[in-house]
Design a protein around this motif. Sequence first.
Motif: not given
Length: 373
Positions: A33-38, A40-49, A337-347
Amino acid sequence: MNQLEQSKPFRVLSLDGGGMRGLYTATVLDTLAKHFASRRGVGALDIGKGFDLIVGTSTGGILATALAHGQPLKKLLDLYRVEGPTIFSDPMPDTGQGFKMLRWLWRNKSKAANKNSHLRNVLERFFKDETLGQLFQRRGIGLCIPSVRAEQQTTKVFKTPHTGRLTFDSGYRLVDVCMATSAAPIFLPLVDIPDPNADGQNFVYADGGLWANNPVLVGILEALELTAASRRPIQVLSVSTCAAPEGELITPGAESFGVVQWRAGTKIVSLSLNAQAAGHQYMAKLFQDRLRELGCSITVTRLQSSSLSTDQMRWMRLDAASSEALRSLSQLGSHDGQTAIGLCDGGSSCTCADGLLIRDVFNDMPTKQPNED
């Protein structure tokens, strides 16, 4: 439902059980969540939503309910780091500590090793008196929480009223649901909770991990029912609690295990939980393949957990809440979590199917409103 809504994936988050190992799960999600929020340049993500349906068992049931409720991840991390040592105040000794183990067994021969009053107090602060029905009305997120009705020895899945015909559980308090799914035998007491549909009647519940420690199949079946009319594609993200392998060398002639070898039953519990998690994930993949052959668009992604060192394995017990265990679980969660981020090449330029699903889920995830924390 319009054409755009029909093409939008129906997303399911599935969270395993595992006691204190829920810290690993929460850390994996927090890292993503922190990686993708950063990014995307947004605040904290609402994972539940970010999901239409969340399923979770035991500690995963607590996390699932909290995410659906809108609790910030910091509070969930603190649940384990700050409250965990009090919740599991009498952890089972390490293997090899024979005298301490005997003392632990004797001390808890007629009761659960830990009281559940502190866990209930923490959950009361989280959820107050909100019910499953009120949660769904407020947030619109489906929730499925497996448990066991102990007196009848039958399975139970607590559900929000996300389908018109299934409203029976609407009156259950979130606190009671979480207590029911996480009542791990030997480690915590069974839980007696009121039935909102039967005035004055209570039922006793045990940990949902006894039959669905990995609740991915519960999530798939529920998603199939909810998308039967719309034929929306289904995407399932499954997160483990990084269970330690329980394998061991059993020499010929030593197959007759007794109370000591089974560690007074605690080893049977861990064997059951770990075997279920692996078996249910294998079946989920088979369901995916067969359903695709029948024309159903479904993708099941399991975030991979680390291979553990011998030293790390000793901290993977569901009641291990020492500073060393907390540190190990946090480090493993951050790494995976970092390994999972690596799977999507940083998004950005991902071609891996699992990475694409992770990227799309977290890129589409709404942000939390300022007043929601």
